[in-house]
Write a protein that holds these residues in place. Structure first.
Motif, PDB file in Angstrom:
ATOM      1  N   VAL A 543       0.852  -1.187   0.000  1.00 58.61           N
ATOM      2  CA  VAL A 543       0.000   0.000   0.000  1.00 58.61           C
ATOM      3  C   VAL A 543       0.888   1.236   0.000  1.00 58.61           C
ATOM      4  O   VAL A 543       1.852   1.293   0.746  1.00 58.61           O
ATOM      5  N   GLY A 544       0.570   2.199  -0.824  1.00 58.72           N
ATOM      6  CA  GLY A 544       1.340   3.443  -0.818  1.00 58.72           C
ATOM      7  C   GLY A 544       1.442   4.059  -2.196  1.00 58.72           C
ATOM      8  O   GLY A 544       0.974   3.480  -3.184  1.00 58.72           O
ATOM      9  N   ASP A 545       2.050   5.248  -2.241  1.00 60.58           N
ATOM     10  CA  ASP A 545       2.210   5.926  -3.534  1.00 60.58           C
ATOM     11  C   ASP A 545       3.668   5.829  -3.946  1.00 60.58           C
ATOM     12  O   ASP A 545       4.546   5.684  -3.114  1.00 60.58           O
ATOM     13  N   SER A 546       3.895   5.980  -5.242  1.00 62.91           N
ATOM     14  CA  SER A 546       5.290   5.952  -5.690  1.00 62.91           C
ATOM     15  C   SER A 546       5.910   7.344  -5.607  1.00 62.91           C
ATOM     16  O   SER A 546       7.100   7.498  -5.786  1.00 62.91           O
ATOM     17  N   ASP A 547       5.121   8.381  -5.324  1.00 63.46           N
ATOM     18  CA  ASP A 547       5.682   9.735  -5.371  1.00 63.46           C
ATOM     19  C   ASP A 547       5.727  10.387  -3.989  1.00 63.46           C
ATOM     20  O   ASP A 547       5.572  11.577  -3.831  1.00 63.46           O
ATOM     21  N   ASN A 548       5.947   9.574  -2.974  1.00 61.40           N
ATOM     22  CA  ASN A 548       5.865  10.088  -1.625  1.00 61.40           C
ATOM     23  C   ASN A 548       6.654   9.135  -0.743  1.00 61.40           C
ATOM     24  O   ASN A 548       7.106   8.103  -1.205  1.00 61.40           O
TER      25      ASN A 548
ATOM     26  N   LEU B  44      -3.795  -1.780   9.149  1.00 61.98           N
ATOM     27  CA  LEU B  44      -4.156  -0.778   8.142  1.00 61.98           C
ATOM     28  C   LEU B  44      -3.910  -1.309   6.731  1.00 61.98           C
ATOM     29  O   LEU B  44      -4.723  -1.110   5.835  1.00 61.98           O
ATOM     30  N   VAL B  45      -2.771  -2.010   6.569  1.00 65.31           N
ATOM     31  CA  VAL B  45      -2.464  -2.547   5.245  1.00 65.31           C
ATOM     32  C   VAL B  45      -3.558  -3.529   4.821  1.00 65.31           C
ATOM     33  O   VAL B  45      -4.030  -3.501   3.687  1.00 65.31           O
ATOM     34  N   GLU B  50      -3.316   3.397   4.070  1.00 66.09           N
ATOM     35  CA  GLU B  50      -1.870   3.603   4.158  1.00 66.09           C
ATOM     36  C   GLU B  50      -1.385   3.531   5.604  1.00 66.09           C
ATOM     37  O   GLU B  50      -1.975   4.145   6.490  1.00 66.09           O
ATOM     38  N   PRO B  51      -0.328   2.763   5.855  1.00 66.49           N
ATOM     39  CA  PRO B  51       0.186   2.648   7.224  1.00 66.49           C
ATOM     40  C   PRO B  51       0.778   3.968   7.723  1.00 66.49           C
ATOM     41  O   PRO B  51       1.106   4.847   6.935  1.00 66.49           O
ATOM     42  N   VAL B  52       0.900   4.060   9.012  1.00 66.42           N
ATOM     43  CA  VAL B  52       1.460   5.268   9.640  1.00 66.42           C
ATOM     44  C   VAL B  52       2.975   5.279   9.422  1.00 66.42           C
ATOM     45  O   VAL B  52       3.666   4.328   9.801  1.00 66.42           O
ATOM     46  N   ALA B  53       3.475   6.351   8.842  1.00 66.43           N
ATOM     47  CA  ALA B  53       4.915   6.436   8.608  1.00 66.43           C
ATOM     48  C   ALA B  53       5.594   7.051   9.835  1.00 66.43           C
ATOM     49  O   ALA B  53       5.142   8.059  10.364  1.00 66.43           O
ATOM     50  N   PHE B  54       6.645   6.385  10.306  1.00 69.22           N
ATOM     51  CA  PHE B  54       7.441   6.946  11.403  1.00 69.22           C
ATOM     52  C   PHE B  54       8.885   6.530  11.192  1.00 69.22           C
ATOM     53  O   PHE B  54       9.155   5.478  10.621  1.00 69.22           O
ATOM     54  N   ILE B 110       7.311  15.874   7.454  1.00 65.70           N
ATOM     55  CA  ILE B 110       7.301  15.537   6.030  1.00 65.70           C
ATOM     56  C   ILE B 110       6.338  14.399   5.721  1.00 65.70           C
ATOM     57  O   ILE B 110       5.941  14.212   4.593  1.00 65.70           O
ATOM     58  N   LYS B 111       5.974  13.655   6.732  1.00 61.32           N
ATOM     59  CA  LYS B 111       4.881  12.694   6.563  1.00 61.32           C
ATOM     60  C   LYS B 111       4.501  12.133   7.931  1.00 61.32           C
ATOM     61  O   LYS B 111       5.385  11.732   8.691  1.00 61.32           O
ATOM     62  N   ASP B 112       3.215  12.075   8.216  1.00 52.29           N
ATOM     63  CA  ASP B 112       2.713  11.514   9.468  1.00 52.29           C
ATOM     64  C   ASP B 112       3.564  11.926  10.675  1.00 52.29           C
ATOM     65  O   ASP B 112       3.539  13.050  11.105  1.00 52.29           O
ATOM     66  N   LEU B 113       4.366  10.964  11.166  1.00 50.32           N
ATOM     67  CA  LEU B 113       5.164  11.247  12.361  1.00 50.32           C
ATOM     68  C   LEU B 113       6.630  11.523  12.020  1.00 50.32           C
ATOM     69  O   LEU B 113       7.472  11.642  12.905  1.00 50.32           O
ATOM     70  N   ILE B 114       6.929  11.593  10.734  1.00 41.81           N
ATOM     71  CA  ILE B 114       8.324  11.823  10.316  1.00 41.81           C
ATOM     72  C   ILE B 114       8.585  13.312  10.165  1.00 41.81           C
ATOM     73  O   ILE B 114       7.845  14.010   9.486  1.00 41.81           O
ATOM     74  N   VAL B 115       9.632  13.787  10.815  1.00 48.81           N
ATOM     75  CA  VAL B 115      10.020  15.181  10.635  1.00 48.81           C
ATOM     76  C   VAL B 115      11.410  15.246  10.019  1.00 48.81           C
ATOM     77  O   VAL B 115      12.162  14.280  10.065  1.00 48.81           O
ATOM     78  N   ASP B 116      11.711  16.386   9.429  1.00 44.88           N
ATOM     79  CA  ASP B 116      13.009  16.584   8.801  1.00 44.88           C
ATOM     80  C   ASP B 116      13.943  17.228   9.829  1.00 44.88           C
ATOM     81  O   ASP B 116      13.765  18.383  10.204  1.00 44.88           O
TER      82      ASP B 116
END
Lengths: 637, 246, 228
Positions: A543-548, B44-45, B50-54, B110-116
Motif C-alpha cells: 500500500v502506498g504511492d510511488s511519489d511520496n 491498516l495494510v 496507508e500505514p502510519v509512517a514513522f 514531512i509525513k505523518d510522524l516523520i520530521v526533517d
C-alpha cells in the motif's frame, strides 16, 4: 572467471608497504577531476567519503537515512581491537593477525588479515584525534578490555557505546567535508541499481525516498559501504532498514558474491519473547568478561536461579573450555548454547535461553563497579524484560548478528566489476568464517580511512575514463528498469502485508539455515524459499504511492531482494560440506562436537556468479593459501 | 491489552494534516511501542489503508531515528528512554494514546510522524568536528586526558541527535544538542585549537535554522533519552561568552 | 563576527543581556530593601526621610538611576521580544503537551509573573516615586507610605505582586547564572542556597512593610497621638 586476488609479493609484513609504494598516485591538482560515489555512511562509508574528499576528490555520499549518523554501525557496543600493547601483555600485530585468522577458522585471506592488524593501531590514533571519548584510566591513558577469542586486552571502548562514538567521529569528519563542499551529501536515497558502462562501474540509480523520484548519479568509481544482510533472517540484531539491495543489485550486474553462508550468530542476545517481536537486542560480548554462563544440571529445574546451589549448576563453557572459559569465540559460545537448549536444559518460559550470571562479579567487586562498567547494558536489559539483572542472572540466547560473507573483493577492495569497490561488512574479506568481537569496527574504519584512499587513487590513476552524462543509454535503461520494478511491486495487490512474508522467510532461514545446518534441512530450505518468493510476488500487499514516502514500498523492495539472496545463502551452505566458524554442518563435527573443517576440499572462498534469474549461480573458487599460520584444529580448550 | 490511538496523519510537507483515531487489540504488554505500531500498520495494510509512517531503525535506543510525542511527552513518559524503548506495559489497558510528531519550525513534518531533522546535520557541518586529516595524528596515548574530563566528555557525547530536547522545549530550543557537542570537544585537549571558532559557528548556525532561545526550564534534560545534563548548556554559554569577549 | 551587534543578535547574547539586567535589578532590590528597613525604626520616618534625601541629592545615585530605568526597560522589552520569538518557533501547537511534567511552574510563568511585576512597578512608582520626585513642594515620603498602606486593597495587591516577584526570582536567579555559564557541579549547591535567600528573603522583607504599616503602625501612631 579467474579470480585474481592481486596479493602483492614479498613477506607478509612488507606486502602492504611495498604495495603502497608501487601503487600509482593522482597528482593533487588532478584529483578534483575525478568523482566517486560512496553509498552508505556507516563506519566504512563515512570514513571513506571523508578521507577521499580530504584528498581532493569530488565525493557524492548517499544514505537511506535522514542523516549519516543513523547508520547501524552506531549500535555496536563493546569495542574496537588494536594491537597497541599498552597493557604490556604480549600483544603485537602478528598476534592480532594470528588471532583473527584463527578466529575466522582459516577461511580468510592471510595478506588482508595481516594488513588489517597492521593499520588497526592508526585507527585508535585517528579516533582519539577526532575527539572520540575512549575510556581512560586515572593517569589519563587509554583503558582496554578483553574480548572473545583473545588472551590479551586489546579492545578499546567508550562505555557500551563504542560504535556510536566511532561513528560520530567518522560522521564529524564527513560533516566537515560536507560543510566545506567537497562532499555532496544526499539523504533518504536508496540505491536501487548499479550502472556499468563499458564494463566499468560508472554510477548508480537511486530512489529518493522522500519524493519517489528515481535519480541517476554518474561518477568515475562507485564504493559500496552498505553493510550486511543479516535481516535475511528477519529477526536479527540488525537495524530494521538494514538491507542487501545495493550488494544484491551489484551481484546481479556481475559482481561475485563470496561465502554468503558465513553467518555470525551472537551468543548474548535477549531471547525472543513473542510473535510481535520485530528485532533482537544484543547484550555486548564484553559482558562475558565478568558474567558466567550456566544452566541447571537437571532438565526442567523450575527453581528460581538463586535457589539453585552451585553444585547443581553447569557452567558448561568453563567446563568445556578451561583456558578461554566464557570468552570463547562467538560461534563456539552460540553453538554450545543451542546444543544445551536442544537437550532440554534451557531455562525460562520458552526453554530457549541460558543464564548469564554476574553474582560472582558483584560479590567480588561490588555493584557499583558493575554499574560503572556495564550500567547502560543492565538498564537496557531491565527496560526490555522488566527483570533486574543485578538481582537475578540475565537470560540470553544467540541471535543472528553479522554476515562475514559479502561481495568478493581483491586485495585492493575492488570487486570483479572494475571501479566497483566494496568496503566494511558489505565485502567478504577479512573475517573468514567467523568474526571475532570488536573486529567489525576495526575493519570498517581500516577500509575507509587507511586502505581505500590508496587503492582508489591507484585505480583512478591507471584507468582511462570517457566522459558520461546521465542521459547515457545505460543510465536511461537502468533508470527505466528501477521505475518498472517500483510499478511492479505496487501492482501486486495481494492479501499479505510484506512484513508477514518476511517473517515466514526468517523462520525458514532460522530453522534450516541457522546455527545448525544439515543437508536435509538445507534442501528443504531451498524448496521453501522459492515458494515464499512466489507467494510474495503473487500475494503481497503493497500500500502506498510511488511519489511520496512509502514505507511499505521501501520494505517490499528490500524483502524482494532478501528472497533471492536467501536462496544463494542456503545454496552456498549446502555446497560447503564442512563445518567452519559460523557455518556449522551437523554432519561434520568431531566426537566432542567441535566444528570439523575440511581443508583439503574447502580451503577456498566460494565466489558465486550470477547467471540469470532462475538459473543456478556459477561457483568460482579463490584458493586460500596459508604461508604463515598453518591451519590446525581451532582449539580454545 | 487494548488501546485507542489518536495519531497525527499528514500526507506530505504541504498537507495540513489531522488526527485520526484507531483501535488496536490484544497487544502483549512486553511489546515495544513501535511493535504496537507495527501491529496497527499491519491492520491498516489489510484494510487497504496507508500505514502510519514513522522514523525508526535500530530499535535499541541508540540510532536516534525514532521520536514522537506520546501523550504530550517526548519519547513517552518514562525517563531516559527513546520511543523504541517504550514498552506497552507502561500504559494501562484501554488507555487512549495521543501520538504526534515533533513540532518545531526547524523540524518540518514531512509525513505523518516523520520530521526533517537535517537542521541538526547543518549545525554539525558548521563546526561540530575537530579538523584533523586522516593519518596525520600522534599516537593515541601521547596526550593523557584527565579521567574526569574524559568521562564528562563521554556523558555529553552520548547524544543520539533524536531531537527530543527541541520537541520538549516550550521554545523549540536546540541548546542541549549544540551544548553536548561543544562541551564534548571543550573538555578534551584535542578540541582546544578550534574551541572559540567552533562554538561561535555552531551557535550561529543554530540561530540561522530558527531554533528558539533557551529559557532554562530544563525540560530538555528531563526528556533526553541519554540524560544529558543542562550543565553542558552552562558550559556552552560560558564557551560562547569567552569566545566573544576574549 | 566579533562585534557587539552580532553578539546581541545571537540567541545567547540576548539571554546574557536578560541575565545581566536581571542580576542588576536583584542588586537594586537588595539595596532598596535594606534602605526601606529604616521604615521600621519607629522614629516617625526621620531616618527614612534623611536616606531619601541623600538618594535624591547624590549625583552618583542619580546617574545610576538612569541605568536602573534602562535596566528595567531592557529586561522587560527583551523579555517580551524573546517570548514572542519563542512562541513563533512552534506554529503548529501540540494537541497534548505536558510541559508541567518536565519544568517547574516558576520557569514556565516568567512572562506572567514578569507582566504582573511590570504593572506593580507602574503603580508603585506612581504612588511613591513620582510624587516625591516631581511635585513642586516637598513631600514626606514617610507619610506617603503610611497613607498608601492604610488601604487594605492596596496592601493585598502589593502582597500578591511580591509573591509573584518571589516566583519570578526563583526561576530568574539561577537562570541568570546558567546563562552566564556560571553554574556547574562545583557551585550548584552554593548557588541554590544563595537563590533561596534571594527569592525568599527579598520578597518577604518587602512584604513585611505593608503588613507592618497596616496592622501595627496605624495602631502605634494612634497611641502616640493619644498621649499628646
Amino acid at each position: 572467471m579467474t579470480l585474481d586476488s592481486k596479493i602483492p609479493d614479498g613477506p607478509i609484513e612488507k606486502k602492504w608497504s611495498n604495495h603502497r609504494f608501487n601503487m600509482k598516485l593522482v597528482n593533487p591538482s588532478n584529483r578534483r577531476k575525478y568523482s566517486i560515489i560512496v553509498v552508505g555512511t556507516g563506519l566504512a562509508g563515512a570514513s571513506a567519503a571523508a578521507s577521499l574528499a580530504e584528498l581532493g576528490y569530488n565525493v557524492i555520499s548517499l544514505c537511506y537515512h535522514e542523516s549519516p549518523r543513523r547508520a547501524h554501525s552506531i549500535a555496536a557496543q563493546g569495542g574496537i581491537n588494536a594491537p597497541k600493547n599498552y597493557a604490556n601483555d604480549g600483544d603485537s600485530i602478528y598476534r592480532l593477525f594470528y588471532d583473527t585468522l584463527k578466529g575466522g577458522d582459516y577461511r580468510a585471506r592471510e595478506a588482508n588479515v595481516y594488513r588489517l592488524a597492521e593499520v588497526s593501531g592508526s585507527i585508535i590514533d585517528q579516533c582519539v584525534a577526532q575527539g572520540v571519548p575512549f575510556a581512560r584510566d586515572y593517569a589519563g591513558y587509554l583503558d582496554m578490555r578483553s574480548f572473545g577469542g583473545a588472551q590479551v586486552s586489546r579492545t578499546f571502548y567508550s562505555r557500551g557505546q563504542t560504535g556510536q562514538q566511532l561513528l560520530l567521529g567518522a560522521y564529524s569528519a564527513l560533516s566537515r567535508q560536507i560543510g566545506a563542499g567537497t562532499v555532496k551529501f544526499f539523504d533518504r536515497r536508496e540505491m536501487m541499481e548499479l550502472v556499468v558502462v563499458d564494463g566499468m562501474a560508472r554510477g548508480i540509480i537511486c530512489r529518493n525516498l522522500r519524493t519517489g523520484v528515481i535519480e541517476s548519479y554518474v561518477a568515475d568509481a562507485v564504493v559500496l559501504a552498505t553493510g550486511g544482510y543479516a535481516n535475511t533472517f528477519y529477526l536479527s540484531t540488525m537495524a530494521k532498514a538494514s538491507n542487501a539491495t545495493a550488494i544484491w543489485r551489484a551481484y546481479k550486474k556481475g559482481a561475485l558474491f563470496a561465502n554468503p553462508c558465513f553467518t555470525q550468530i551472537h551468543p548474548t542476545c535477549i531471547p525472543v519473547s513473542g510473535d510481535y517481536q520485530s528485532k533482537l537486542t544484543l547484550m555486548s560480548e564484553s559482558l562475558r568478561n565478568d558474567g558466567r554462563i550456566w544452566v541447571p544440571k537437571k532438565s526442567g529445574d523450575s527453581r528460581a536461579p538463586s535457589q539453585i546451589p552451585e553444585n547443581e549448576r553447569d557452567y558448561y563453557l568453563e567446563r568445556l573450555y578451561p583456558s578461554f572459559g566464557n570468552l570463547v569465540p562467538r560461534d563456539v559460545a552460540s553453538r554450545r548454547a543451542k546444543e544445551i537448549c536442544d537437550k532440554g536444559l534451557g531455562i525460562g518460559k520458552t526453554k530457549m535461553a541460558v543464564y548469564l550470571d554476574f553474582a560472582d562479579a558483584i560479590k567480588r567487586n561490588g555493584k557499583h563497579w558493575i554499574e560503572e562498567k556495564y550500567g547502560n547494558l543492565f538498564d537496557m536489559y531491565h527496560e526490555i524484560t522488566a527483570e533486574d539483572p543485578y538481582a537475578d542472572p540475565m537470560r540470553i540466547y544467540p541471535a543472528v548478528h553479522y554476515m562475514m560473507g559479502g561481495l568478493w573483493v581483491d586485495y585492493n577492495l575492488m570487486s570483479t566489476i572494475p571501479g566497483l569497490f566494496v568496503i566494511g561488512e558489505a565485502n567478504f574479506s577479512d573475517h573468514g568464517a567467523n568474526r571475532l568481537g570488536a573486529s567489525a569496527l576495526m575493519q570498517g574504519l581500516a577500509d575507509g580511512y587507511f586502505i581505500l584512499p590508496y587503492t582508489m587513487s591507484d585505480y583512478l590513476a591507471k584507468t582511462k575514463f570517457s566522459s558520461l552524462a546521465i542521459n547515457h543509454s545505460e543510465f536511461e535503461k537502468a533508470n527505466k528498469s528501477v521505475a518498472e520494478r517500483v510499478e511492479k511491486l505496487l501492482a501486486i495487490n495481494g492479501k499479505q502485508p510484506v512484513n508477514e512474508i518476511h517473517k515466514k522467510l526468517g523462520k525458514v532461514m532460522w530453522d534450516f539455515v541457522g546455527m545448525g545446518r544439515n543437508e536435509k534441512g538445507l534442501k528443504k530450505a531451498l524448496k521453501l524459499i522459492p515458494e515464499i518468493r512466489e507467494e510474495f510476488w503473487n500475494d503481497a500487499k503493497v500500500v502506498g504511492d510511488s511519489d511520496n514516502i512509502s514505507i511499505e514500498l521501501e520494505k517490499a523492495g528490500r524483502i524482494a531482494d532478501f528472497l533471492e539472496l536467501a536462496e544463494l545463502l542456503a545454496f552456498d551452505a549446502l555446497h560447503r560440506k564442512e563445518s567452519c566458524g559460523g557455518h556449522f554442518r551437523e554432519e561434520c563435527q568431531t566426537p566432542e562436537g567441535e566444528a570439523l573443517r575440511n581443508d583439503k576440499k574447502f580451503a577456498y572462498a566460494a565466489a558465486w556468479e550470477f547467471t540469470g534469474d532462475g538459473k543456478k549461480p556459477k561457483l568460482n573458487k579463490e584458493p586460500l593459501t596459508f604461508e604463515y599460520v598453518k591451519p590446525s584444529e581451532r582449539s580454545y580448550k | 491489552m487494548n488501546f485507542t490511538l489518536k495519531i497525527w496523519r499528514q500526507k506530505n510537507q504541504n498537507d495540513t494534516g489531522k488526527f485520526e483515531t484507531y483501535e488496536v487489540r490484544s497487544i502483549s504488554p512486553d511489546a515495544s511501542f513501535l511493535e504496537m505500531l507495527d501491529v496497527l500498520n499491519n491492520q491498516l495494510v489489510m484494510e487497504d489503508r496507508e500505514p502510519v509512517a514513522f522514523d525508526h531503525d535500530c530499535r535499541e535506543g541508540i540510532c536516534g531515528s525514532c521520536g514522537m510525542m506520546i501523550n504530550g511527552r517526548a519519547h513517552g513518559k518514562g525517563r531516559k528512554q527513546a520511543t523504541c524503548d517504550v514498552r506497552m506495559r507502561s500504559f494501562t489497558d484501554g488507555q487512549t494514546i495521543t501520538v504526534e510528531p515533533w513540532r518545531a519550525n526547524p523540524f518540518p513534518v514531512i509525513k505523518d510522524l516523520i520530521v526533517d531533522r537535517t537542521a541538526f546535520d547543518r549545525i554539525m557541518q558548521a563546526g561540530g568536528f575537530i579538523s584533523v586529516r586522516t593519518g596525520g595524528v600522534p599516537d593515541a596515548n601521547s596526550t593523557p586526558v584527565r579521567k574526569e574530563n574524559a568521562e564528562e566528555a563521554m556523558d555529553a557525547a552520548a547524544c543520539i541527535g533524536c531531537g527530543a530536547c527541541v520537541a520538549a522545549c516550550p521554545n523549540s530550543s536546540a541548546m542541549l544538542f549544540v551544548a553536548a557537542k561543544v562541551s564534548q570537544f571543550a573538555l578534551l585537549p584535542q578540541g582546544q585549537p578550534e574551541r572559540k571558532e567552533r562554538v561561535q559557528k555552531m551557535v550561529a548556525q543554530m540561530d540561522k535554522e530558527g531554533f528558539g532561545n533557551c529559557s532554562n526550564n530544563y525540560a530538555c534534560e528531563a526528556e533526553c533519552p541519554k540524560g544529558i545534563s543542562v550543565t553542558h548548556i552552562a558550559r556552552l554559554n560560558r564557551e560562547f561568552l569567552l569566545a566573544k569577549l576574549t | 563576527m566579533n562585534n557587539i551587534f552580532a553578539f546581541y543578535y545571537s540567541s545567547i547574547g540576548k539571554k546574557v543581556l536578560m541575565s545581566l539586567t536581571g542580576l542588576f535589578l536583584i542588586i537594586f532590590l537588595t539595596e532598596h530593601l535594606v534602605g526601606n528597613l529604616l521604615l521600621f525604626a519607629n522614629d516617625q520616618g526621620k531616618m527614612y526621610e534623611a536616606y531619601g534625601d541623600f538618594l535624591v541629592s547624590n549625583p552618583v545615585i542619580r546617574f545610576i538611576e538612569i541605568f536602573l530605568f534602562l535596566g528595567v526597560l531592557g529586561h522587560a522589552i527583551l523579555g517580551v521580544i524573546l517570548w514572542f520569538k519563542n512562541r513563533m518557533t512552534r506554529p503548529v501547537k501540540y494537541k497534548s503537551f505536558r510541559l508541567k511534567d518536565n519544568a517547574t511552574l516558576a520557569s514556565r510563568t516568567t512572562i506572567i509573573t514578569g507582566s504582573v511585576i511590570g504593572i506593580f512597578l507602574y503603580i508603585h512608582l506612581k504612588t511613591f516615586f513620582i510624587p516625591s520626585r516631581f511635585s513642586a513642594e516637598k513631600v514626606s515620603t514617610y507619610e506617603l507610605v503610611v497613607k498608601a498602606f492604610s488601604n487594605p486593597w492596596y496592601d493585598a495587591f502589593y502582597l500578591v505582586a511580591l509573591f509573584l516577584l518571589g516566583y519570578h526570582l526563583r526561576h530568574g536567579f539561577q537562570s541568570a547564572f546558567q546563562t552566564l555559564g556560571l553554574r556547574n557541579k562545583t557551585y550548584t549547591s552554593f548557588l541554590d542556597l544563595l537563590a533561596c535567600i534571594v527569592w525568599c528573603l527579598i520578597p518577604l522583607g518587602f512584604a513585611a512593610i505593608p503588613i507592618y504599616f497596616f496592622f501595627f503602625h496605624q495602631a502605634a501612631s494612634t497611641v502616640i497621638m493619644g498621649v499628646h
